[in-house]
Motif scaffolding. Structure first.
Motif, PDB file in Angstrom:
ATOM      1  N   ALA A 125      50.066 -46.405  -4.416  1.00 45.67           N
ATOM      2  CA  ALA A 125      49.910 -47.833  -4.675  1.00 45.67           C
ATOM      3  C   ALA A 125      49.294 -48.006  -6.052  1.00 45.67           C
ATOM      4  O   ALA A 125      48.503 -47.170  -6.511  1.00 45.67           O
ATOM      5  CB  ALA A 125      49.034 -48.497  -3.613  1.00 45.67           C
ATOM      6  N   ALA A 126      49.657 -49.093  -6.716  1.00 40.34           N
ATOM      7  CA  ALA A 126      49.148 -49.354  -8.060  1.00 40.34           C
ATOM      8  C   ALA A 126      49.045 -50.844  -8.293  1.00 40.34           C
ATOM      9  O   ALA A 126      49.852 -51.634  -7.791  1.00 40.34           O
ATOM     10  CB  ALA A 126      50.049 -48.713  -9.119  1.00 40.34           C
ATOM     11  N   GLY A 127      48.040 -51.224  -9.056  1.00 38.28           N
ATOM     12  CA  GLY A 127      47.873 -52.590  -9.530  1.00 38.28           C
ATOM     13  C   GLY A 127      47.762 -52.577 -11.040  1.00 38.28           C
ATOM     14  O   GLY A 127      47.769 -51.517 -11.679  1.00 38.28           O
ATOM     15  N   ASP A 128      47.659 -53.751 -11.645  1.00 39.51           N
ATOM     16  CA  ASP A 128      47.508 -53.789 -13.097  1.00 39.51           C
ATOM     17  C   ASP A 128      46.083 -53.377 -13.472  1.00 39.51           C
ATOM     18  O   ASP A 128      45.247 -53.091 -12.604  1.00 39.51           O
ATOM     19  CB  ASP A 128      47.841 -55.182 -13.622  1.00 39.51           C
ATOM     20  N   LYS A 129      45.773 -53.352 -14.769  1.00 36.75           N
ATOM     21  CA  LYS A 129      44.503 -52.801 -15.240  1.00 36.75           C
ATOM     22  C   LYS A 129      43.291 -53.598 -14.778  1.00 36.75           C
ATOM     23  O   LYS A 129      42.163 -53.097 -14.845  1.00 36.75           O
ATOM     24  CB  LYS A 129      44.503 -52.738 -16.766  1.00 36.75           C
ATOM     25  N   ASP A 130      43.480 -54.827 -14.295  1.00 35.43           N
ATOM     26  CA  ASP A 130      42.354 -55.636 -13.824  1.00 35.43           C
ATOM     27  C   ASP A 130      42.036 -55.393 -12.349  1.00 35.43           C
ATOM     28  O   ASP A 130      41.176 -56.070 -11.781  1.00 35.43           O
ATOM     29  CB  ASP A 130      42.642 -57.128 -14.039  1.00 35.43           C
ATOM     30  N   THR A 131      42.737 -54.444 -11.714  1.00 33.68           N
ATOM     31  CA  THR A 131      42.507 -54.158 -10.298  1.00 33.68           C
ATOM     32  C   THR A 131      41.292 -53.250 -10.145  1.00 33.68           C
ATOM     33  O   THR A 131      41.205 -52.183 -10.763  1.00 33.68           O
ATOM     34  CB  THR A 131      43.737 -53.485  -9.670  1.00 33.68           C
ATOM     35  N   ALA A 132      40.336 -53.662  -9.297  1.00 32.36           N
ATOM     36  CA  ALA A 132      39.098 -52.899  -9.097  1.00 32.36           C
ATOM     37  C   ALA A 132      39.173 -51.989  -7.884  1.00 32.36           C
ATOM     38  O   ALA A 132      38.542 -50.926  -7.860  1.00 32.36           O
ATOM     39  CB  ALA A 132      37.910 -53.848  -8.957  1.00 32.36           C
ATOM     40  N   SER A 133      39.909 -52.369  -6.839  1.00 38.54           N
ATOM     41  CA  SER A 133      39.999 -51.544  -5.636  1.00 38.54           C
ATOM     42  C   SER A 133      41.267 -51.881  -4.877  1.00 38.54           C
ATOM     43  O   SER A 133      41.813 -52.983  -5.005  1.00 38.54           O
ATOM     44  CB  SER A 133      38.779 -51.760  -4.718  1.00 38.54           C
ATOM     45  N   ILE A 134      41.736 -50.902  -4.058  1.00 43.49           N
ATOM     46  CA  ILE A 134      42.947 -51.069  -3.248  1.00 43.49           C
ATOM     47  C   ILE A 134      42.669 -50.517  -1.865  1.00 43.49           C
ATOM     48  O   ILE A 134      42.066 -49.442  -1.724  1.00 43.49           O
ATOM     49  CB  ILE A 134      44.148 -50.335  -3.872  1.00 43.49           C
TER      50      ILE A 134
END
Length: 639
Positions: free
Chosen positions: A589-598
């Protein structure tokens, strides 16, 4: 595919196993093995039919496999062990295979029954297609699409049915294949993956349902009712007895005498813009396009075009992009073009909100067409070109007066130079249209336009206005014509196929993450492509995943009418089940650079800090994703 063990394990039984099979026995076998027979037909049918039609055709071929007449006892060839020991199953499989190959075989003259859309089954108002698989299934589907029909059949018979090469040659010969050995050799070039062939991606009995184009369906229903009423009242079409074009061409009879409506249909009142007006105009949109073409003075042609726009007759083919009103102009529209394009006379109008394209055959036969597209708010790049016509797999564009140069380029080859296109009075030379290419996607030709403000790309998606291509983070995206934009789009160009005829104004590609893979083979690329529409709703965001060195990306998540990956909310979160070279399955899983946690829940439970999540998983596991941005805002994964 030529394993000795497999060949021995499935060697043919004795010839004594052949014999007649009763129709009732075949019917019982069909019910028992129906899902498998339909899967075989679906895999062998031509990919160019589209997934929805392939589903219905596969069911139709399986259901038509039964012999006619309950008293018949068809002869069955020698069978193999296991399921193959059932002569009824082998008989039905052979009939399904023959019909599927016949549907894939080019034919001159009248088509056979299997090559026509199935009469039954039919599902009105819905599109049915199998559930989407992962990256492996997409790769296999693309490889099968590149094979011929007999080669696909050979691959399926080996991978799914576990038949030997000898048995496969026999079945292909029975089905009328000219070169069974060549088909088998081509199938041998694709790695055997029985588990993928048995996956839901290729199961036409496990379906998803989506509505067809509701707006267009309602519009066509209203247009059909209006045409039927007009025919019942008037009793005849307004056309010359000789078959030529009457004063109003293919328009329906007049039904109102409103002065304002009649003024809008007067060719003498058409708005005509001077060729130099755009140079001093405060804006660059369709309102400053001059009238071009050699037939702008043909009053009869212009009158017919306006009359058909206001009241298309029963013989007129009318199309409109989603959200576009199909009524006539409220006042005299602006004339953009009138001339001959290929074998048709074409007229294009602009009424401030819509582009209308009227076309009639040059030979005067019936078959006029009216196409409408919503373009309110178009300016600059989105008002730089219009589709004049499509023929023989090519498209011609009418470009804006401020366009200086035109070229074509293959979006899948970012390092190749663009090919210049000749411009004649703003009309481009023909270039390949990706909207007309068959199911397989090996190239994607786009239009490159250059003016005083720079160079931009547009692509034909089957509508009057080509879609503007951009690249970069939403809200700060730029033109896709630069080196970075071309490299960003190259592996994901084929995903533009899903945006055809959806009223798309622009499509942006954004590489939002590069995730290191757990097996140490490099970093996977995460890209979000978002299509904006002229009507504002119906936007589509696709999260796509590409492993290092992979030629194309795989769509792993989709959001419709979602703000994610758009200018209002540039953040995105997506995940995929991925199999490493060592055979281990992972949830990535991946988010953009502003993602802090998943966090992941459901079939996989895991959590991690930062913009990436890696967790061991089982094949076929389903997980839900949610995350948090650095400012505490919660986000959910695209599905």
């Amino acid at each position: 595919m030529q394993s000795q063990d497999v060949a021995q394990r499935h060697a043919p039984a004795s010839a004594g196993a052949s014999g007649p099979v009763d129709v009732e026995q075949a019917e019982a076998v069909l019910v028992e093995h129906y899902p498998r027979l339909v899967r075989i037909a679906y895999l062998v049918l031509p990919p160019g039919l589209g997934r929805s039609r392939r589903v219905l055709t596969a069911h139709a071929l399986a259901q038509r496999a039964l012999p006619r007449g309950r008293g018949q006892r068809p002869a069955i060839p020698a069978q193999t062990a296991g399921r193959e020991g059932d002569p009824g199953y082998a008989f039905l499989r052979e009939r399904v295979l023959c019909a599927a190959l016949e549907a894939a075989r080019p034919r001159k003259g009248l088509p056979r029954l299997s090559q026509l859309p199935p009469l039954l089954p039919q599902v009105w108002g819905l599109r049915l297609f199998p559930r989407s698989g992962g990256a492996d299934e997409l790769t296999l589907d693309q490889r099968l699409s590149a094979l011929s029909g007999p080669a696909r059949a050979a691959y399926v018979l080996h991978g799914l049915e576990k038949l030997s090469d000898t048995e496969i040659r026999g079945l292909l010969t029975t089905a009328g294949v000219d070169d069974p050995g060549g088909a088998l050799a081509a199938a041998n070039g694709v790695p055997t993956q029985p588990a993928l062939l048995s996956s839901p991606e290729f199961d036409p009995c496990l379906l998803q349902a989506r509505p067809t184009d509701l707006m267009r369906r309602r519009q066509h229903t209203k247009a059909a009712l209006a045409a039927a009423a007009a025919l019942a009242v008037c009793g005849a079409l307004v056309a010359l007895p000789s078959g030529g074009w009457g004063p109003d061409g293919a328009a329906a009879p007049a039904y109102a005498g409103n002065p304002a409506a009649e003024a809008a249909l007067d060719p003498a009142r058409l708005v005509r813009v001077s060729p130099a007006d755009w140079k001093s105009a405060a804006r660059t949109d369709f309102s400053v396009w001059p009238a071009r073409g050699p037939l702008t003075g043909d009053t009869g042609l212009l009158r017919r075009a306006l009359a058909v726009w206001a009241r298309p007759g029963a013989t007129v083919r009318v199309s409109a992009t989603p959200g576009t009103q199909t009524g006539g102009p409220a006042g005299p529209p602006q004339l953009l073009y009138a001339g001959q394009v290929d074998n048709a006379r074409v007229v294009m109008f602009y009424d401030g909100l819509r582009i209308a394209r009227y076309a009639e055959p040059v030979d005067g036969t019936q078959g006029a067409a009216l196409d409408l597209a919503r373009v309110d708010g178009a300016s600059g790049a989105e008002a730089s070109a219009l589709v004049l016509g499509r023929a023989d797999g090519n498209v011609r564009y009418l470009t804006a007066p401020w366009v200086r140069k035109a070229a074509s380029r293959d979006l899948m080859k970012p390092d190749s130079a663009a090919t210049p296109l000749r411009l004649t009075d703003g009309i481009t030379a023909p270039l390949a249209s990706p909207a007309l290419q068959p199911g397989s996607c090996t190239s994607w030709t786009v239009l490159q336009l250059t003016d005083a403000s720079g160079t931009r790309l547009a692509t034909d998606l089957g509508e009057l206005v080509p879609a503007h291509l951009t690249a970069g983070r939403p809200g700060s995206d730029g033109e896709a014509s630069g080196a970075d934009g071309l490299r960003a789009w190259a592996p994901f160009a084929c995903s533009l196929q899903v945006e055809r005829s959806a009223g798309v104004s622009s499509v942006n590609a954004w590489t939002f993450a590069g995730q290191p893979l757990p097996d140490g083979t490099g970093a996977a690329e995460w890209v979000c492509t978002r299509a904006e529409t002229w009507r504002g709703d119906g936007t589509g965001a696709l999260a796509q995943f590409r492993t290092p060195g992979g030629p194309v990306g795989a769509v792993v998540a989709k959001g419709t009418d979602a703000r994610a990956c758009g200018p209002r909310d540039p953040h995105v979160l997506a995940g995929v089940l991925w199999k490493s070279a060592a055979g281990h399955w992972y949830l990535l899983a991946a988010g953009d650079k502003d993602t802090a946690s998943i966090q992941a829940g459901g079939g996989v439970t895991a959590a991690g800090q930062g913009q990436f999540l890696v967790a061991r998983a089982k094949q076929g596991a389903r997980a839900s994703l949610k995350g948090a941005l650095v400012d505490g805002t919660e986000i959910s994964g695209l599905r």
